[in-house]
Scaffold this motif. Structure first.
Motif, mmCIF file in Angstrom:
data_model
loop_
_atom_site.group_PDB
_atom_site.id
_atom_site.type_symbol
_atom_site.label_atom_id
_atom_site.label_comp_id
_atom_site.label_asym_id
_atom_site.label_seq_id
_atom_site.Cartn_x
_atom_site.Cartn_y
_atom_site.Cartn_z
ATOM 1 N N MET A 161 0.815 -1.212 0.000
ATOM 2 C CA MET A 161 0.000 0.000 0.000
ATOM 3 C C MET A 161 0.859 1.278 0.000
ATOM 4 O O MET A 161 0.382 2.343 0.366
ATOM 5 N N GLY A 162 2.123 1.163 -0.394
ATOM 6 C CA GLY A 162 3.025 2.295 -0.331
ATOM 7 C C GLY A 162 4.023 2.106 0.795
ATOM 8 O O GLY A 162 4.079 1.056 1.438
ATOM 9 N N LYS A 163 4.834 3.144 1.038
ATOM 10 C CA LYS A 163 5.901 3.046 2.029
ATOM 11 C C LYS A 163 5.695 4.032 3.172
ATOM 12 O O LYS A 163 5.356 5.193 2.949
ATOM 13 N N ILE A 164 5.913 3.547 4.392
ATOM 14 C CA ILE A 164 6.002 4.404 5.561
ATOM 15 C C ILE A 164 7.484 4.527 5.891
ATOM 16 O O ILE A 164 8.121 3.538 6.272
ATOM 17 N N ASP B 284 -2.500 -3.788 -13.919
ATOM 18 C CA ASP B 284 -3.952 -3.938 -13.873
ATOM 19 C C ASP B 284 -4.654 -2.613 -14.179
ATOM 20 O O ASP B 284 -5.654 -2.580 -14.913
ATOM 21 N N THR B 285 -4.133 -1.519 -13.621
ATOM 22 C CA THR B 285 -4.739 -0.201 -13.855
ATOM 23 C C THR B 285 -4.632 0.196 -15.322
ATOM 24 O O THR B 285 -5.602 0.691 -15.919
ATOM 25 N N LEU B 286 -3.468 -0.022 -15.922
ATOM 26 C CA LEU B 286 -3.280 0.377 -17.319
ATOM 27 C C LEU B 286 -4.058 -0.523 -18.274
ATOM 28 O O LEU B 286 -4.528 -0.059 -19.321
ATOM 29 N N GLU B 287 -4.213 -1.794 -17.940
ATOM 30 C CA GLU B 287 -5.060 -2.673 -18.751
ATOM 31 C C GLU B 287 -6.505 -2.181 -18.699
ATOM 32 O O GLU B 287 -7.211 -2.149 -19.721
ATOM 33 N N CYS C 298 3.517 4.333 -3.496
ATOM 34 C CA CYS C 298 4.304 3.527 -4.427
ATOM 35 C C CYS C 298 3.407 2.416 -4.958
ATOM 36 O O CYS C 298 2.912 1.601 -4.178
ATOM 37 N N VAL C 299 3.209 2.396 -6.261
ATOM 38 C CA VAL C 299 2.311 1.418 -6.880
ATOM 39 C C VAL C 299 3.119 0.219 -7.345
ATOM 40 O O VAL C 299 4.107 0.366 -8.079
ATOM 41 N N GLU C 300 2.711 -0.958 -6.921
ATOM 42 C CA GLU C 300 3.398 -2.190 -7.302
ATOM 43 C C GLU C 300 3.222 -2.462 -8.802
ATOM 44 O O GLU C 300 2.212 -2.063 -9.399
ATOM 45 N N GLY D 74 -1.830 9.455 -11.219
ATOM 46 C CA GLY D 74 -0.838 10.321 -10.598
ATOM 47 C C GLY D 74 0.116 9.540 -9.707
ATOM 48 O O GLY D 74 1.322 9.823 -9.677
ATOM 49 N N GLU D 75 -0.392 8.544 -8.983
ATOM 50 C CA GLU D 75 0.465 7.721 -8.133
ATOM 51 C C GLU D 75 1.393 6.842 -8.963
ATOM 52 O O GLU D 75 2.531 6.574 -8.560
ATOM 53 N N ILE D 76 0.922 6.402 -10.139
ATOM 54 C CA ILE D 76 1.803 5.637 -11.034
ATOM 55 C C ILE D 76 2.939 6.519 -11.534
ATOM 56 O O ILE D 76 4.107 6.111 -11.539
ATOM 57 N N PHE D 77 2.604 7.742 -11.951
ATOM 58 C CA PHE D 77 3.658 8.672 -12.375
ATOM 59 C C PHE D 77 4.636 8.932 -11.236
ATOM 60 O O PHE D 77 5.859 8.942 -11.434
ATOM 61 N N ALA D 78 4.106 9.165 -10.035
ATOM 62 C CA ALA D 78 4.973 9.441 -8.878
ATOM 63 C C ALA D 78 5.921 8.277 -8.631
ATOM 64 O O ALA D 78 7.124 8.475 -8.397
ATOM 65 N N THR D 79 5.399 7.053 -8.686
ATOM 66 C CA THR D 79 6.221 5.868 -8.459
ATOM 67 C C THR D 79 7.363 5.798 -9.459
ATOM 68 O O THR D 79 8.501 5.451 -9.102
ATOM 69 N N ARG D 80 7.088 6.148 -10.692
ATOM 70 C CA ARG D 80 8.104 6.041 -11.736
ATOM 71 C C ARG D 80 9.123 7.182 -11.703
ATOM 72 O O ARG D 80 10.218 7.049 -12.262
#
Length: 271
Positions: A54-57, A80-83, A72-74, A117-123
């Motif tokens: 679920m992200g990082k603490i 799955d989101t992009l599909e 952080c998106v696994e 936005g979270e996917i972009f942030a992760t990358r």
């Protein structure tokens, strides 16, 4: 307060302000608890967030210790989101006259914008940008959610100068697809020299707008450390910028057969 109540309060605070650093003293005062108690709560949260992807603490120990939450998106969740995104965009009813694809309802939907936005942030965590930049208007929701996920300010480049924003710097650039000369403008006080910029946009065909952002940032003495776009077209293959990241590739739109061909982009994307 019971531990479950403290954990709920801490979680809400951290998730509401991603990437923001909170000293432990903030929570000791907020929850009227000792630092050792808060540290134990955070250890449980860190384990739970990690095990459930679920992200990082992140915690910093010592007298000045504190904590922050990083979305952080696994990889599997990203896939799955992009599909799901591509299946949604493949709907023939989205084809507009002239061979365009209707995407506004997705871009301006809070849930979609936050996930993307979270996917972009992760990358782009590794690029360590200082600010997120986009061009009005459809790129704004994606850029805003990316900026929120990274705890960064958002700067919006306009197509024309607004007198209410003071003196501005404007440049002309050539659209990569239509080869028309266009203008983009940004107030002089919007950026400081030397800042690192993450550019986010909704669509890229030949990359003229992205190239314009790079040139405009250069006029401010800023550097573009990353470029992310929601959808890029497969053609032309040679873009006016390199090193960009797209989330989906539009292979083509057939207005006659009412077919949209789109797929998730491989990562990393760009040359």
């Amino acid at each position: 307060m019971r531990r479950s109540q403290r954990v709920a309060a801490i979680t809400r605070t951290l998730v509401n302000r991603p990437a923001s650093f909170f000293p432990l003293g903030f929570f000791t005062q907020m929850l009227d608890a000792a630092k050792s108690t808060i540290s134990e709560d955070l250890a449980l949260m860190k384990q739970a967030f990690g095990s459930m992807a679920m992200g990082k603490i992140e915690t910093l120990t010592g007298a000045t210790g504190g904590v922050r939450y990083l979305p952080c998106v696994e990889p599997q969740d990203t896939h799955d989101t992009l599909e799901r995104l591509c299946r949604t965009l493949s709907d023939p009813s989205r084809i507009l006259p002239g061979g365009f694809l209707y995407m506004a309802d997705i871009i301006f939907h809070p849930s979609w914008a936050q996930d993307l936005g979270e996917i972009f942030a992760t990358r782009f965590w590794g690029a360590s940008p200082d600010v997120v930049v986009t061009v009005e208007t459809k790129g704004i929701p994606l850029a805003m959610m990316t900026a929120r996920s990274m705890g960064l300010p958002l700067v919006v480049v306009r197509r024309d100068h607004r007198v209410t924003e003071g003196s501005a710097l404007s440049i002309n650039y050539v659209s990569g697809s239509s080869h028309r000369i266009q203008t983009m403008s940004l107030p002089r006080r919007a950026l400081q020299p030397g800042v690192k910029v993450l550019a986010i946009d909704d669509f890229m065909k030949a990359g003229g707008t992205a190239r314009g952002i790079v040139d405009l940032m250069g006029e401010f003495g800023a550097s573009v450390v990353g470029t992310g776009v929601l959808v890029e077209t497969e053609e032309p293959r040679e873009k006016l910028v390199s090193g960009f990241t797209s989330l989906a590739i539009l292979l083509g739109i057939d207005e006659v057969s009412k077919r949209v061909s789109i797929k998730p982009a491989p990562y990393p994307r760009g040359s």
